[in-house]
Structure formats: C-alpha cells, structure tokens
Design a protein around this motif. Structure first.
Motif, PDB file in Angstrom:
ATOM      1  N   ALA A 199       0.813  -1.220   0.000  1.00  0.00           N
ATOM      2  CA  ALA A 199       0.000   0.000   0.000  1.00  0.00           C
ATOM      3  C   ALA A 199       0.846   1.269   0.000  1.00  0.00           C
ATOM      4  O   ALA A 199       0.517   2.253  -0.666  1.00  0.00           O
ATOM      5  N   LYS A 200       1.947   1.255   0.744  1.00  0.00           N
ATOM      6  CA  LYS A 200       2.806   2.438   0.822  1.00  0.00           C
ATOM      7  C   LYS A 200       3.931   2.414  -0.212  1.00  0.00           C
ATOM      8  O   LYS A 200       4.759   3.315  -0.248  1.00  0.00           O
ATOM      9  N   LYS A 201       3.963   1.359  -1.023  1.00  0.00           N
ATOM     10  CA  LYS A 201       4.927   1.207  -2.120  1.00  0.00           C
ATOM     11  C   LYS A 201       6.371   1.114  -1.641  1.00  0.00           C
ATOM     12  O   LYS A 201       7.308   1.338  -2.409  1.00  0.00           O
ATOM     13  N   ILE A 202       6.539   0.768  -0.377  1.00  0.00           N
ATOM     14  CA  ILE A 202       7.884   0.676   0.197  1.00  0.00           C
ATOM     15  C   ILE A 202       8.680  -0.462  -0.433  1.00  0.00           C
ATOM     16  O   ILE A 202       9.897  -0.383  -0.584  1.00  0.00           O
ATOM     17  N   ASN A 203       7.989  -1.523  -0.822  1.00  0.00           N
ATOM     18  CA  ASN A 203       8.680  -2.707  -1.340  1.00  0.00           C
ATOM     19  C   ASN A 203       8.958  -2.651  -2.840  1.00  0.00           C
ATOM     20  O   ASN A 203       9.458  -3.619  -3.416  1.00  0.00           O
ATOM     21  N   THR A 204       8.650  -1.538  -3.482  1.00  0.00           N
ATOM     22  CA  THR A 204       8.702  -1.481  -4.944  1.00  0.00           C
ATOM     23  C   THR A 204      10.088  -1.785  -5.502  1.00  0.00           C
ATOM     24  O   THR A 204      10.241  -2.614  -6.412  1.00  0.00           O
ATOM     25  N   TYR A 205      11.106  -1.127  -4.977  1.00  0.00           N
ATOM     26  CA  TYR A 205      12.463  -1.368  -5.483  1.00  0.00           C
ATOM     27  C   TYR A 205      12.848  -2.836  -5.294  1.00  0.00           C
ATOM     28  O   TYR A 205      13.396  -3.475  -6.201  1.00  0.00           O
ATOM     29  N   LYS A 206      12.524  -3.364  -4.130  1.00  0.00           N
ATOM     30  CA  LYS A 206      12.912  -4.739  -3.805  1.00  0.00           C
ATOM     31  C   LYS A 206      12.276  -5.754  -4.750  1.00  0.00           C
ATOM     32  O   LYS A 206      12.955  -6.669  -5.247  1.00  0.00           O
ATOM     33  N   ILE A 207      10.968  -5.614  -5.014  1.00  0.00           N
ATOM     34  CA  ILE A 207      10.299  -6.624  -5.843  1.00  0.00           C
ATOM     35  C   ILE A 207      10.768  -6.556  -7.299  1.00  0.00           C
ATOM     36  O   ILE A 207      10.837  -7.585  -7.980  1.00  0.00           O
ATOM     37  N   ILE A 208      11.122  -5.353  -7.760  1.00  0.00           N
ATOM     38  CA  ILE A 208      11.621  -5.237  -9.136  1.00  0.00           C
ATOM     39  C   ILE A 208      13.045  -5.785  -9.221  1.00  0.00           C
ATOM     40  O   ILE A 208      13.393  -6.510 -10.162  1.00  0.00           O
ATOM     41  N   GLU A 209      13.852  -5.461  -8.227  1.00  0.00           N
ATOM     42  CA  GLU A 209      15.227  -5.976  -8.196  1.00  0.00           C
ATOM     43  C   GLU A 209      15.230  -7.502  -8.143  1.00  0.00           C
ATOM     44  O   GLU A 209      15.981  -8.166  -8.873  1.00  0.00           O
ATOM     45  N   GLU A 210      14.367  -8.072  -7.301  1.00  0.00           N
ATOM     46  CA  GLU A 210      14.282  -9.532  -7.197  1.00  0.00           C
ATOM     47  C   GLU A 210      13.808 -10.146  -8.511  1.00  0.00           C
ATOM     48  O   GLU A 210      14.289 -11.210  -8.919  1.00  0.00           O
ATOM     49  N   MET A 211      12.872  -9.485  -9.163  1.00  0.00           N
ATOM     50  CA  MET A 211      12.364  -9.991 -10.435  1.00  0.00           C
ATOM     51  C   MET A 211      13.486 -10.087 -11.465  1.00  0.00           C
ATOM     52  O   MET A 211      13.580 -11.063 -12.226  1.00  0.00           O
ATOM     53  N   VAL A 212      14.354  -9.081 -11.470  1.00  0.00           N
ATOM     54  CA  VAL A 212      15.467  -9.058 -12.425  1.00  0.00           C
ATOM     55  C   VAL A 212      16.543 -10.078 -12.056  1.00  0.00           C
ATOM     56  O   VAL A 212      17.031 -10.832 -12.913  1.00  0.00           O
ATOM     57  N   LEU A 213      16.903 -10.135 -10.782  1.00  0.00           N
ATOM     58  CA  LEU A 213      17.992 -11.016 -10.348  1.00  0.00           C
ATOM     59  C   LEU A 213      17.609 -12.492 -10.361  1.00  0.00           C
ATOM     60  O   LEU A 213      18.453 -13.359 -10.625  1.00  0.00           O
ATOM     61  N   GLU A 214      16.336 -12.778 -10.074  1.00  0.00           N
ATOM     62  CA  GLU A 214      15.900 -14.172 -10.004  1.00  0.00           C
ATOM     63  C   GLU A 214      15.535 -14.757 -11.363  1.00  0.00           C
ATOM     64  O   GLU A 214      15.377 -15.973 -11.495  1.00  0.00           O
ATOM     65  N   ASN A 215      15.373 -13.899 -12.354  1.00  0.00           N
ATOM     66  CA  ASN A 215      15.027 -14.366 -13.703  1.00  0.00           C
ATOM     67  C   ASN A 215      16.097 -13.872 -14.679  1.00  0.00           C
ATOM     68  O   ASN A 215      15.960 -12.804 -15.288  1.00  0.00           O
ATOM     69  N   LYS A 216      17.156 -14.649 -14.808  1.00  0.00           N
ATOM     70  CA  LYS A 216      18.313 -14.224 -15.592  1.00  0.00           C
ATOM     71  C   LYS A 216      17.995 -14.003 -17.070  1.00  0.00           C
ATOM     72  O   LYS A 216      18.716 -13.293 -17.768  1.00  0.00           O
ATOM     73  N   HIS A 217      16.919 -14.624 -17.545  1.00  0.00           N
ATOM     74  CA  HIS A 217      16.591 -14.504 -18.968  1.00  0.00           C
ATOM     75  C   HIS A 217      15.438 -13.531 -19.225  1.00  0.00           C
ATOM     76  O   HIS A 217      14.924 -13.483 -20.343  1.00  0.00           O
ATOM     77  N   ILE A 218      15.063 -12.781 -18.215  1.00  0.00           N
ATOM     78  CA  ILE A 218      13.938 -11.855 -18.384  1.00  0.00           C
ATOM     79  C   ILE A 218      14.296 -10.782 -19.416  1.00  0.00           C
ATOM     80  O   ILE A 218      15.401 -10.230 -19.412  1.00  0.00           O
ATOM     81  N   LYS A 219      13.366 -10.519 -20.317  1.00  0.00           N
ATOM     82  CA  LYS A 219      13.622  -9.563 -21.402  1.00  0.00           C
ATOM     83  C   LYS A 219      12.779  -8.293 -21.301  1.00  0.00           C
ATOM     84  O   LYS A 219      13.073  -7.307 -21.985  1.00  0.00           O
ATOM     85  N   GLY A 220      11.733  -8.331 -20.473  1.00  0.00           N
ATOM     86  CA  GLY A 220      10.885  -7.148 -20.390  1.00  0.00           C
ATOM     87  C   GLY A 220      10.031  -7.123 -19.138  1.00  0.00           C
ATOM     88  O   GLY A 220       9.762  -8.164 -18.532  1.00  0.00           O
TER      89      GLY A 220
END
Length: 312
Positions: A199-220
């Motif tokens: 709700a307060k968007k505090i976790n936004t950076y973390k969830i995007i960073e995790e999405m990128v780091l945990e999915n090495k083949h992510i393209k978009g």
C-alpha cells in the motif's frame, strides 16, 4: 345565531383553502431545481500523490465554473478499510454526490449501492465497479490498457522471451486480464512473475530488483503505474541492465521522461488525470440535472517513447 353559523362556515372554508395550498407546495417542492451553488459534492481520492492531485485539480476547476462546492476526504497512503470508511462518511453527510476511487470488488459494490439507494449519485474513478449501481465510470479502459501495454512489450522483445509484471494492487484484475489475454496471441512469450507493490509502495524497489535477479533470462517488464515505472528505471541503471531489459510503463513524471529520453525506459502510456477530474464533475452535474449520462467515459491513453520526448 345565523351570523355565528355564517362566520363558522367562512372560517372553515379559509382553513381548508390554506391547508390545500400548503399541500400543493409540498407536492411540487420535489420538482424545484436547485441552484448550482446549492450542490455540495465530495471527492474521495485513492491517496495523496501527483496523479490524484491532478484529478483533484480538474474537479476543482470544473466546480468553480459550475459554482458548486467540493469537499475532499483523503489519506496520504491508500488503505482499503479507511478508504471505504471515508466513502461511508460522505454518504452519512447527505451530500449531493460522490466522486471516488474504487476497486472492482464486492465491498466497493456494496458501498456504492448504499449511496445510490439514498439518492446520492456515485461516479467511480480509475477502476470500474461492474456489479454495482454507480451512475457512471470515468477513467481509462483498464482491460484495453493491459492489452496495449502487453502488445507493445511483446513486439518490442521480438515476440518471444520471459517477462514480468508489476501491479499496484491485487484488485486491478481487468488490467491483468487484458495482459494475459494478449499473451495468448504470443505463444513464445512467458509471463514468469506478477509482483505486487504494498500500500505504501515501500517494497517497490525490492520486488523489481528480485524480479530481475531471479530471472536471468527476463527480457521485459510491464509496470502498471508511474511510481513502479520510475523505480524500474532506477533498478536497470544500478544493475547495469539498460538495453538488456525493456520496460513499458505508465505515467509522465519528470524522472520518467528523462529515463525515456535516455533509452532506459522503452516507452510509457500516459493518462490525462486533469481531464478525468473535469469529466467526473461534468457527469455528476448531468446526473443531478436529469440529463442523459453514458455508462462509462473512457479517457484517452497515449503512448510515447524517446522520439516524443524533447529537452526543454
């Protein structure tokens, strides 16, 4: 004696005429059109930020033209329970109409139905409440937005690869349905993860960073609001992923424009919040004056990329 009887008859006749006149006034009072300045509407935005302040600006500008008063009930951050409570307060106030952020769920449907059952018109903003008695919806077509954002990203990454989605709340299901429906046309696209901001968007950076780091083949990545769009740009810069991961986002904050210009963000879709605000007030006035009102007023959604952004 005859004089007294005659006087009594005259008195009774006068009383009867007076009572009938009062009754006529009561019967016709419902048809008396209130002056514009007698209308008092209440606006309940989702939260306090630049986007909702622009909607508020549009409402206030239109209200000034129409000479109506506006009260605003808002919180810094969105909390569903508190937000519905504010709508309830607006209903209890006996105002002439309500403009409010909504979600497409049963709780908002119930509070809207309560409002309209008390003859208080209700205009839904940002998300439509399909199974409700709201008088109209004003905002973008969220299903269409999901389709357009997905189509743009999938074609940008050559119609194949892994992608992620960042959502601003779990209830924005129409947007997500649009994304998944469009994905059916692209068999080589795989949506690996859908992550939600708190709700307060505090976790936004973390969830995007995790999405990128945990999915090495992510393209978009599809980012469904301006805050996550801007933060996603920051993540790509810090992780040295600019150009390797494409972002299709939402919003035109100054920081987002800068990222688009530099190619950090591939492109964004832009809403017109001030115009949305003006439309809501206009629709509410039409409801009050008995004019025809469309079931939904869809605001334009415009795409722009680095070719459309210019230095000042």
């Amino acid at each position: 004696m005859k004089k007294y009887i005659l006087l009594l008859i005259i008195t009774i006749t006068l009383i009867t005429i007076s009572l009938n006149a009062n009754r006529m006034e009561e019967d016709t009072s419902h048809n008396v059109k209130l002056r514009d300045e007698d209308y008092h509407f209440i606006f309940v935005p989702k939260e306090k930020n630049e986007y909702w302040e622009e909607i508020e600006k549009g409402i206030l500008e239109e209200a000034e033209k129409r000479n109506v008063s506006i009260s605003i009930l808002s919180d810094k951050y969105y909390d569903k329970k508190n937000h519905i409570s504010k709508i309830d307060r607006a209903i209890e106030s006996g105002c002439d109409g309500i403009i409010a952020f909504t979600l497409n769920d049963s709780e908002y449907s119930r509070i809207i139905d309560r409002s309209t059952s008390m003859d208080i018109p209700f205009i839904a903003v940002e998300n439509d409440v399909l199974n409700s008695t709201r008088n109209s919806y004003v905002g973008i077509n969220n299903y269409y937005a999901g389709v357009k954002m997905a189509d743009k990203l999938f074609n940008t990454i050559d119609k194949s690869g892994e992608v992620g989605v960042i959502m601003n709340n779990e209830e924005n299901n129409l947007r997500l349905i649009g994304i998944y429906d469009e994905k059916k046309k692209f068999p080589l696209i795989n949506i690996t993860k859908v992550a939600y901001m708190d709700a307060k968007k505090i976790n936004t950076y973390k969830i995007i960073e995790e999405m990128v780091l945990e999915n090495k083949h992510i393209k978009g990545i599809i980012c469904n609001d301006e805050y996550s769009t801007y933060i996603a740009g920051q993540v790509l810069v810090r992780l040295n992923k600019v150009g390797k991961i494409k972002i299709i986002g939402m919003g035109d904050l100054t920081g987002i424009q800068r990222f688009v210009k530099k190619g950090v963000i591939e492109g964004v879709y832009i809403k017109n919040p001030e115009n949305i605000g003006m439309e809501t007030l206009d629709i509410l006035m039409k409801v009050k004056t008995g004019e025809f009102v469309e079931n939904a007023i869809f605001s334009d959604l415009i795409y722009f990329d680095k070719d459309d952004v210019y230095e000042e």
